[in-house]
Structures are given as structure tokens and as C-alpha cells.
Design an enzyme around this catalytic site. Structure first.
Site, mmCIF file in Angstrom:
data_model
loop_
_atom_site.group_PDB
_atom_site.id
_atom_site.type_symbol
_atom_site.label_atom_id
_atom_site.label_comp_id
_atom_site.label_asym_id
_atom_site.label_seq_id
_atom_site.Cartn_x
_atom_site.Cartn_y
_atom_site.Cartn_z
ATOM 1 N N MET A 1 -29.586 -30.660 18.999
ATOM 2 C CA MET A 1 -30.485 -31.075 20.083
ATOM 3 C C MET A 1 -30.839 -32.555 19.932
ATOM 4 S SD MET A 1 -32.828 -27.863 21.084
ATOM 5 C CE MET A 1 -34.030 -28.039 19.810
ATOM 6 N N LEU B 1 -31.243 -36.997 15.536
ATOM 7 C CA LEU B 1 -30.439 -36.618 14.374
ATOM 8 C C LEU B 1 -30.983 -37.163 13.061
ATOM 9 C CD1 LEU B 1 -26.846 -37.051 15.850
ATOM 10 C CD2 LEU B 1 -28.304 -35.022 15.835
ATOM 11 N N GLY C 1 -29.653 -33.893 7.838
ATOM 12 C CA GLY C 1 -29.310 -32.465 7.920
ATOM 13 C C GLY C 1 -28.212 -32.241 8.943
ATOM 14 N N HIS C 2 -28.404 -32.802 10.135
ATOM 15 C CA HIS C 2 -27.364 -32.689 11.177
ATOM 16 C C HIS C 2 -26.063 -33.328 10.697
ATOM 17 C CE1 HIS C 2 -31.116 -32.880 13.827
ATOM 18 N NE2 HIS C 2 -30.565 -31.736 14.194
ATOM 19 N N GLU D 1 -28.098 -23.661 7.323
ATOM 20 C CA GLU D 1 -28.771 -22.511 6.713
ATOM 21 C C GLU D 1 -30.285 -22.626 6.862
ATOM 22 O OE1 GLU D 1 -27.294 -22.460 2.710
ATOM 23 O OE2 GLU D 1 -25.379 -21.608 3.316
ATOM 24 N N VAL E 1 -30.507 -29.652 3.979
ATOM 25 C CA VAL E 1 -30.713 -30.998 3.421
ATOM 26 C C VAL E 1 -32.217 -31.268 3.417
ATOM 27 C CG1 VAL E 1 -30.239 -33.460 3.693
ATOM 28 C CG2 VAL E 1 -28.469 -31.779 4.229
ATOM 29 N N SER F 1 -36.119 -32.440 12.934
ATOM 30 C CA SER F 1 -36.509 -33.418 13.954
ATOM 31 C C SER F 1 -38.012 -33.336 14.208
ATOM 32 C CB SER F 1 -35.754 -33.159 15.259
ATOM 33 O OG SER F 1 -34.378 -33.089 15.006
ATOM 34 N N ARG F 2 -38.594 -32.143 14.017
ATOM 35 C CA ARG F 2 -40.021 -31.955 14.312
ATOM 36 C C ARG F 2 -40.920 -32.526 13.211
ATOM 37 N NH1 ARG F 2 -38.035 -26.881 16.885
ATOM 38 N NH2 ARG F 2 -38.582 -27.057 19.095
#
Ligand code: AMP
Length: 310
Positions: A27, A30, A33-34, A146, A174, A184-185
Site C-alpha cells: 500500500m 514503503l 520491511g517492504h 510474516e 524487519v 507504515s503506521r
């Protein structure tokens, strides 16, 4: 890197990409993790496609769809730097044109409990968009984090149920240097909440440590060790301790508002009273308006190195 906005453009451009094709849906907003999903895709696929789409159907009423962080130019540059070949960034109208009337529903405990209970309709929206993205991109391998363990299990379920020809691979979470799972939040956290946020992971690790100790195969032992750190019944710093000794009311220091804490099977999300070979310790908690989600495995085999769906 090719940027495509429409389904027709995506289909045309994807034809020229060498196989196997890896796919990482996101979404946007980034973070590492992404990008670790992209790295995992790069390491085993000849081409990598990503998507950036803030999917309106997976946000509930009153959730943060409008406020969700968006920075497409930055996202595209990060994806390009990491070696993504094609990014699909459609508009909501491209994905859900006027008259759109179809749903895809995964029923039962797997979608009704935990995230499903806290965010009604979330999994219907997620399953719908992932189904559509898989039809458009037709990847050989789908990479998911995960961190969103229930999402990973739900996608594994419908990919098997609908015989979709894609391998689903889970990629380890990550974390920031202090252990907070990247999200992102996290950008919503105040400085005070950000300082407390890593305690969620520390508490899960305390649960994992208890699982290796006496009576550790019992859910109650693990949950008690986790909650003790997450929701301290005693004052948690010197100032609070001094205030308690003076008989003053508890301070307004930030605390976790626990949504759920459970031990579940990583595939079915069935709750477990006794730890099994694929046990996961999962938690969601709010810090002010920000909802944090995290999990740890309680057994080395909860996530086999490669295919999380088998
Ligand atoms: P989102 O943009 O939040 O929809 O996430 C897109 C994908 O990135 C999902 O498969 C997430 O599970 C994955 N993801 C998000 N945060 C992390 C993280 N900290 N580590 C690994 N994967 C992540």
C-alpha cells in the site's frame, strides 16, 4: 522500471518480463520491511513486479484510509533502486469501476477471529484486492510479510482453495534497531508512544523465553509472561512508583490498550492451549490512536524457510 496505471497496460508490459516472476503487493509508504520482500523476490525470480495501491475496500468505517501516508514518487524511486522491473499503481476507479459487484469471502475462524474480529470486513477487502492483483500480474511467486501473519494464512488458504497457480512465500519481519516491527503506521506514533512501542516485541520475546522454560508448553504460562511485560500491574517507572507510594492516582503515562494476545496455529489461527509444532504468539495493541500488530514463532518450524502455504 516500468510504471503502469491500468490493467491493460500491466498485462501488455508483463508479457515481456522473463519468468519466474515474483510479486510484492504493497500500500506504499514503503520501508525496509517492504523492500525486504523485493530482495526476497530478486533472490529467486528472474523478474520482480510490485504494486502500490491503498486499497479502499480493506479499510473499515472510521479507519485511516484518508490519512494513510502516500508518497508515490519516493516509493517508485525506492522500488527502482531495489531492482523492481515493473510497478502497478492503479487508481481506485481502475480497480473498482462503477458497477463493480463481486466479492471473494474466506469463511470461518481464520477470518473471523483476531484481526477479523477487530477490523470487520478487512479480510474481505484484502482477499478481493489480492485476488484481483494475482489475476492481473499472474506471478509465479507471491511474497508477503510474516508481520501480517493472519493475512499470510488467509492468502495461503484462498490460493489453495481457488487452485491459483502461485507459490506463497512468507518473509521474516524487519524491525527497527529497538525491535519495533517496521510499519507504515509507525509514522502516526507520538514521541512518547514511540518510546513505549518496542515493549510489544519485548513482551512477545518474554513469552517466547517462557515457552522454553518450566511448564512452557502451556498457553497460560506463555501468556502470563507476555502480559506481565505488556500490561504491568505495578508502576512501571520511578516517577509512577513514587506517586503510588504517596497514594496518588495513577499517572497519565501512556499504556498499551491490548486488543488481543493469543497462541495460535500459524496456518489455521485456531487457538492453542498447548503449544504445537507451528505455534505463533500473536498480539495487537493500541498506543493512543495507533494500532500495533506483531507476532513471534514459538517453534522453529512455524515458518519453513520457503513455502508458507504447504
Ligand atoms: P502493506 O503496505 O502494509 O499492505 O504491506 C505490504 C506487505 O509488506 C505485506 O505483505 C506486509 O506483511 C509486508 N510488511 C509490512 N511490514 C513489514 C515488516 N516490518 N517486515 C516484513 N514485511 C512487512
Amino acid at each position: 522500471m516500468i510504471v503502469v496505471r491500468t490493467i491493460a497496460e500491466a498485462r501488455a508490459a508483463l508479457r515481456s518480463l522473463p519468468r519466474p516472476l515474483g510479486f510484492t503487493p504493497t500500500m506504499g509508504a514503503l520501508h525496509e520491511g517492504h523492500l525486504s520482500l523485493v530482495d526476497a523476490a530478486r533472490s529467486c525470480c528472474a523478474s520482480v513486479a510490485g504494486s502500490v495501491f491503498v486499497n479502499p475496500t480493506q479499510f473499515g468505517q472510521g479507519e485511516d484510509f484518508g490519512a494513510y501516508p502516500r508518497d508515490e514518487a519516493r516509493d517508485f524511486s525506492l522500488l527502482e533502486d531495489r531492482g523492481v522491473d515493473l510497478v502497478f499503481a492503479p487508481s481506485p476507479a481502475e480497480m473498482y469501476p462503477v458497477g463493480f459487484a463481486t466479492g471473494v469471502h474466506v469463511s470461518g475462524h481464520l477470518t473471523e477471529a483476531y484481526e477479523g474480529a477487530s477490523r470487520p470486513g478487512h479480510f474481505d477487502g484484502m482477499v478481493l484486492v489480492v485476488t484481483k492483483l494475482l489475476h492481473v500480474v499472474q506471478p509465479d511467486v507471491l511474497f508477503l510479510g510474516e508481520k501480517d501473519a493472519q493475512q499470510l494464512a488467509v492468502v495461503g488458504r484462498f490460493v489453495r482453495d481457488l487452485d491459483l497457480p502461485v507459490e506463497v512465500v512468507g518473509v521474516p519481519t524487519v524491525r527497527e534497531p529497538d525491535g519495533l516491527a517496521m510499519s507504515s503506521r509507525n509514522a502516526y506514533l507520538t514521541a512518547e508512544h514511540r518510546a513505549l512501542a518496542p515493549n510489544l516485541y519485548r513482551a512477545l520475546l518474554a513469552g517466547r523465553a517462557a515457552a522454553g522454560g518450566p511448564g512452557g508448553t502451556s498457553k497460560d504460562v506463555v501468556v502470563a509472561a507476555t502480559s506481565a511485560l505488556l500490561m504491568p500491574a505495578v508502576p512501571h517507572d520511578d516517577a509512577e512508583r513514587a506517586a503510588a507510594l504517596r497514594g496518588e492516582a495513577p499517572s497519565a503515562a501512556p499504556r498499551f490498550d491490548l486488543d488481543y494476545l493469543a497462541i495460535v496455529d500459524a496456518d489455521t489461527f485456531a487457538p492453542q492451549a498447548v503449544l504445537g509444532p507451528r505455534s505463533l504468539l500473536i498480539a495487537a495493541a493500541r498506543l493512543g490512536p495507533t494500532r500495533l500488530l506483531d507476532n513471534v514463532t514459538l517453534s522453529a518450524s512455524a515458518y519453513p524457510a520457503k513455502d508458507a502455504t504447504t
